[in-house]
Design a protein around this motif. Structure first.
Motif, PDB file in Angstrom:
ATOM      1  N   LYS A  39       0.825  -1.201   0.000  1.00  0.00           N
ATOM      2  CA  LYS A  39       0.000   0.000   0.000  1.00  0.00           C
ATOM      3  C   LYS A  39       0.857   1.248   0.000  1.00  0.00           C
ATOM      4  CE  LYS A  39      -3.846  -2.157   2.516  1.00  0.00           C
ATOM      5  NZ  LYS A  39      -4.743  -2.053   3.703  1.00  0.00           N
ATOM      6  N   LEU A  40       0.496   2.184  -0.848  1.00  0.00           N
ATOM      7  CA  LEU A  40       1.102   3.509  -0.827  1.00  0.00           C
ATOM      8  C   LEU A  40       0.151   4.456  -0.106  1.00  0.00           C
ATOM      9  CD1 LEU A  40       2.558   3.939  -4.449  1.00  0.00           C
ATOM     10  CD2 LEU A  40       3.774   3.316  -2.368  1.00  0.00           C
ATOM     11  N   GLU A  41       0.672   5.125   0.917  1.00  0.00           N
ATOM     12  CA  GLU A  41      -0.145   6.068   1.679  1.00  0.00           C
ATOM     13  C   GLU A  41       0.482   7.450   1.648  1.00  0.00           C
ATOM     14  OE1 GLU A  41      -0.468   4.520   5.615  1.00  0.00           O
ATOM     15  OE2 GLU A  41      -1.823   2.884   5.030  1.00  0.00           O
ATOM     16  N   ARG A  42      -0.380   8.448   1.674  1.00  0.00           N
ATOM     17  CA  ARG A  42       0.072   9.844   1.710  1.00  0.00           C
ATOM     18  C   ARG A  42      -0.580  10.525   2.907  1.00  0.00           C
ATOM     19  NH1 ARG A  42      -1.460  14.961  -0.478  1.00  0.00           N
ATOM     20  NH2 ARG A  42       0.367  16.245  -0.970  1.00  0.00           N
ATOM     21  N   PHE A  43       0.290  10.903   3.862  1.00  0.00           N
ATOM     22  CA  PHE A  43      -0.163  11.490   5.120  1.00  0.00           C
ATOM     23  C   PHE A  43      -1.234  10.629   5.783  1.00  0.00           C
ATOM     24  CE2 PHE A  43       1.290  15.230   2.648  1.00  0.00           C
ATOM     25  CZ  PHE A  43       2.327  15.630   3.484  1.00  0.00           C
ATOM     26  N   GLY A  44      -0.987   9.308   5.760  1.00  0.00           N
ATOM     27  CA  GLY A  44      -1.861   8.370   6.440  1.00  0.00           C
ATOM     28  C   GLY A  44      -3.078   7.926   5.668  1.00  0.00           C
ATOM     29  N   SER A  45      -3.325   8.516   4.501  1.00  0.00           N
ATOM     30  CA  SER A  45      -4.487   8.137   3.702  1.00  0.00           C
ATOM     31  C   SER A  45      -4.059   7.234   2.558  1.00  0.00           C
ATOM     32  CB  SER A  45      -5.187   9.381   3.140  1.00  0.00           C
ATOM     33  OG  SER A  45      -5.653  10.206   4.190  1.00  0.00           O
ATOM     34  N   PRO A  46      -4.790   6.137   2.317  1.00  0.00           N
ATOM     35  CA  PRO A  46      -4.398   5.217   1.241  1.00  0.00           C
ATOM     36  C   PRO A  46      -4.499   5.865  -0.133  1.00  0.00           C
ATOM     37  CG  PRO A  46      -6.557   4.627   2.105  1.00  0.00           C
ATOM     38  CD  PRO A  46      -6.003   5.693   3.019  1.00  0.00           C
ATOM     39  N   VAL A  47      -3.494   5.603  -0.970  1.00  0.00           N
ATOM     40  CA  VAL A  47      -3.478   6.123  -2.339  1.00  0.00           C
ATOM     41  C   VAL A  47      -3.646   4.978  -3.336  1.00  0.00           C
ATOM     42  CG1 VAL A  47      -2.115   7.345  -4.093  1.00  0.00           C
ATOM     43  CG2 VAL A  47      -2.006   8.065  -1.693  1.00  0.00           C
ATOM     44  N   LEU A  48      -2.864   3.930  -3.158  1.00  0.00           N
ATOM     45  CA  LEU A  48      -2.895   2.780  -4.060  1.00  0.00           C
ATOM     46  C   LEU A  48      -2.609   1.502  -3.288  1.00  0.00           C
ATOM     47  CD1 LEU A  48      -0.898   3.858  -7.255  1.00  0.00           C
ATOM     48  CD2 LEU A  48      -3.241   3.003  -7.237  1.00  0.00           C
ATOM     49  N   THR A  49      -3.228   0.422  -3.735  1.00  0.00           N
ATOM     50  CA  THR A  49      -2.917  -0.900  -3.192  1.00  0.00           C
ATOM     51  C   THR A  49      -2.579  -1.830  -4.340  1.00  0.00           C
ATOM     52  OG1 THR A  49      -4.416  -0.602  -1.314  1.00  0.00           O
ATOM     53  CG2 THR A  49      -3.769  -2.855  -1.859  1.00  0.00           C
ATOM     54  N   TYR A  50      -1.453  -2.523  -4.205  1.00  0.00           N
ATOM     55  CA  TYR A  50      -1.000  -3.457  -5.236  1.00  0.00           C
ATOM     56  C   TYR A  50      -1.056  -4.889  -4.703  1.00  0.00           C
ATOM     57  CZ  TYR A  50       0.821   0.204  -8.288  1.00  0.00           C
ATOM     58  OH  TYR A  50       0.932   1.272  -9.134  1.00  0.00           O
ATOM     59  N   ARG A  51      -1.470  -5.813  -5.557  1.00  0.00           N
ATOM     60  CA  ARG A  51      -1.300  -7.218  -5.277  1.00  0.00           C
ATOM     61  C   ARG A  51       0.129  -7.582  -5.654  1.00  0.00           C
ATOM     62  NH1 ARG A  51      -6.677  -8.269  -8.463  1.00  0.00           N
ATOM     63  NH2 ARG A  51      -8.224  -8.148  -6.796  1.00  0.00           N
ATOM     64  N   VAL A  52       0.845  -8.207  -4.752  1.00  0.00           N
ATOM     65  CA  VAL A  52       2.273  -8.465  -4.959  1.00  0.00           C
ATOM     66  C   VAL A  52       2.508  -9.922  -5.334  1.00  0.00           C
ATOM     67  CG1 VAL A  52       4.562  -8.388  -3.929  1.00  0.00           C
ATOM     68  CG2 VAL A  52       2.873  -6.638  -3.330  1.00  0.00           C
ATOM     69  N   GLU A  53       3.278 -10.117  -6.390  1.00  0.00           N
ATOM     70  CA  GLU A  53       3.811 -11.433  -6.757  1.00  0.00           C
ATOM     71  C   GLU A  53       5.304 -11.391  -6.442  1.00  0.00           C
ATOM     72  OE1 GLU A  53       3.869 -15.346  -8.295  1.00  0.00           O
ATOM     73  OE2 GLU A  53       2.084 -14.063  -8.183  1.00  0.00           O
ATOM     74  N   THR A  54       5.759 -12.263  -5.564  1.00  0.00           N
ATOM     75  CA  THR A  54       7.150 -12.257  -5.129  1.00  0.00           C
ATOM     76  C   THR A  54       7.886 -13.445  -5.743  1.00  0.00           C
ATOM     77  OG1 THR A  54       6.422 -11.323  -3.025  1.00  0.00           O
ATOM     78  CG2 THR A  54       8.674 -12.130  -3.136  1.00  0.00           C
ATOM     79  N   LYS A  55       9.027 -13.162  -6.368  1.00  0.00           N
ATOM     80  CA  LYS A  55       9.860 -14.188  -6.981  1.00  0.00           C
ATOM     81  C   LYS A  55      11.314 -13.905  -6.615  1.00  0.00           C
ATOM     82  CE  LYS A  55       6.892 -16.475  -9.706  1.00  0.00           C
ATOM     83  NZ  LYS A  55       6.671 -17.934  -9.649  1.00  0.00           N
ATOM     84  N   ARG A  56      12.026 -14.927  -6.137  1.00  0.00           N
ATOM     85  CA  ARG A  56      13.439 -14.712  -5.830  1.00  0.00           C
ATOM     86  C   ARG A  56      14.225 -14.413  -7.097  1.00  0.00           C
ATOM     87  NH1 ARG A  56      16.067 -19.223  -2.420  1.00  0.00           N
ATOM     88  NH2 ARG A  56      17.702 -17.645  -2.341  1.00  0.00           N
ATOM     89  N   THR A  57      13.981 -15.184  -8.147  1.00  0.00           N
ATOM     90  CA  THR A  57      14.603 -14.938  -9.446  1.00  0.00           C
ATOM     91  C   THR A  57      13.532 -15.090 -10.506  1.00  0.00           C
ATOM     92  OG1 THR A  57      15.237 -17.263  -9.729  1.00  0.00           O
ATOM     93  CG2 THR A  57      16.865 -15.789  -8.714  1.00  0.00           C
ATOM     94  N   ILE A  58      13.758 -14.455 -11.657  1.00  0.00           N
ATOM     95  CA  ILE A  58      12.753 -14.523 -12.713  1.00  0.00           C
ATOM     96  C   ILE A  58      13.423 -14.406 -14.071  1.00  0.00           C
ATOM     97  CG2 ILE A  58      12.264 -12.030 -12.751  1.00  0.00           C
ATOM     98  CD1 ILE A  58       9.250 -12.913 -13.051  1.00  0.00           C
ATOM     99  N   THR A  59      12.931 -15.169 -15.027  1.00  0.00           N
ATOM    100  CA  THR A  59      13.425 -15.123 -16.397  1.00  0.00           C
ATOM    101  C   THR A  59      12.347 -14.540 -17.298  1.00  0.00           C
ATOM    102  OG1 THR A  59      12.584 -17.313 -16.997  1.00  0.00           O
ATOM    103  CG2 THR A  59      14.778 -17.209 -15.975  1.00  0.00           C
TER     104      THR A  59
END
Length: 360
Positions: A39-59
């Motif tokens: 989540k990106l917040e600006r002065f405590g208010s939400p701006v954007l929320t991203y669903r995260v895909e986490t990969k140690r390495t990627i091709t």
């Protein structure tokens, strides 16, 4: 580095790029197919929320598969929750080529070295930052990660010039490379999605246009060879005439714009690129004058003999194979990349005119 560790490190890199009042928050996801929420917040208010895909390495191949998976999950979650959060890829390190691919697909990303691209339309947010240009966690002896160098030049040309199927030992033979180097390069190109290979079997398909583009990026002609500028006062066509009449024993091959003329002339050639085993001797034979600026002829001493492989004759001069000319143009200055793409289009439409079968 665990996936959790890299996500935390990458989010710290993102936090460091944000202005005062902005914060990054990592939270657990309620959906099993989503690794986390950022989540990106600006002065405590939400701006954007991203669903995260986490990969140690990627091709590159992983990216193409991931895009399909994300599309499926997005559609399913939208039906269930009426949510439409965008995706963000978090990984240890992203090469410049994969960064470009993700940007083309409008996928945001962060890596643990500080390579960042965050983009959204509602609200309008764009955050971009450059991190490392090489994987700091890759140790000595790991697989090939570049198309730079002599073995790569030999095998890229062979993969472009010969139609599959082709076994790895056959690739090594026709390219003049070691079998070990061939296996390493084939594994790398398969992971990058640039070729297909049956498990323990032959190479069945090669994305040779993209392969030549990648080679031109990793080993551009003016960086990969020793070059010198010369002037022919009567123009490039005069050089062609002299080459056609020369009796010099010098081995040479003409590339660049001149080498496209028999196939796909884009425009009148204004700069001649000639590979020669002894550039200064050839310059003397042709009466060329060395210059620091204003050159209309570039003579190059090639670091790889592959430039002299599978050449042809035009107007009594020796020209490089179309695959070599295309790569040299794609990695060249000025209008050269446009000429290279024009030649690639011709090559796609006329594969029988330049590709060949491996003689078993």
């Amino acid at each position: 580095m665990s996936e959790r560790d890299l996500l935390l490190r990458a989010s710290e890199r993102l936090q460091a790029t944000l202005p005062a009042g902005w914060d990054v928050q990592i939270t657990a996801s309620t959906h099993p197919e989503v690794d986390a929420n950022l989540k990106l917040e600006r002065f405590g208010s939400p701006v954007l929320t991203y669903r995260v895909e986490t990969k140690r390495t990627i091709t590159r191949a992983d990216v193409l598969s991931l895009l399909g998976k994300q599309r499926y999950i997005t559609e399913r979650l939208a039906r269930q929750t009426d949510e439409a959060e965008p995706w963000l890829l978090a990984t240890r390190y992203l090469s410049r080529q994969i960064q470009d691919l993700l940007r083309e697909r409008d996928v945001s990303y962060i890596d643990a070295t500080g390579n960042i691209f965050i983009s959204a339309e509602k609200p309008l947010v764009v955050i971009s930052e450059r991190g490392a240009t090489a994987d700091p966690w890759r140790g000595v002896g790991r697989p090939t990660t570049s198309l730079n160098g002599l073995p790569a030049a030999l095998m890229v040309r062979a993969l472009a010039d010969y139609t599959p199927p082709l076994t790895v030992p056959e690739l090594a033979k026709v390219a003049g490379a070691s079998i070990g180097a061939a296996y390493r390069l084939v594994d790398y190109l398969k992971n990058e999605g640039l070729l297909s290979r049956v498990d323990r079997g032959p190479i069945t398909e090669v994305d040779w246009p993209e392969l030549l583009r990648r080679w031109s990026q990793d080993a551009p002609v003016l960086n990969a060879n020793s070059t010198r500028g010369f002037l022919e006062p009567r123009g490039v066509d005069s050089v062609v005439q002299k080459l056609g009449k020369t009796t010099s024993p010098q081995r040479y091959a003409v590339s660049g714009s001149l080498a496209t003329q028999p196939y796909a002339p884009y425009a009148e050639a204004r700069l001649g690129l000639i590979y020669a085993e002894d550039p200064m001797a050839l310059a003397a034979d042709l009466g060329l004058r060395p210059v620091e600026s204003g050159a209309n002829v570039i003579l190059a001493a090639p670091r790889s003999p592959v430039v002299f492989e599978r050449t042809s004759t035009w107007r009594d001069i020796t020209i490089v194979a179309p695959s070599q000319a295309a790569a040299d143009l794609l990695g060249g200055p000025g209008r050269n990349p446009a000429e290279g793409e024009f030649l690639l289009d011709w090559m796609k439409e006329n594969p029988d005119a330049w590709r060949r079968q491996f003689d078993r």
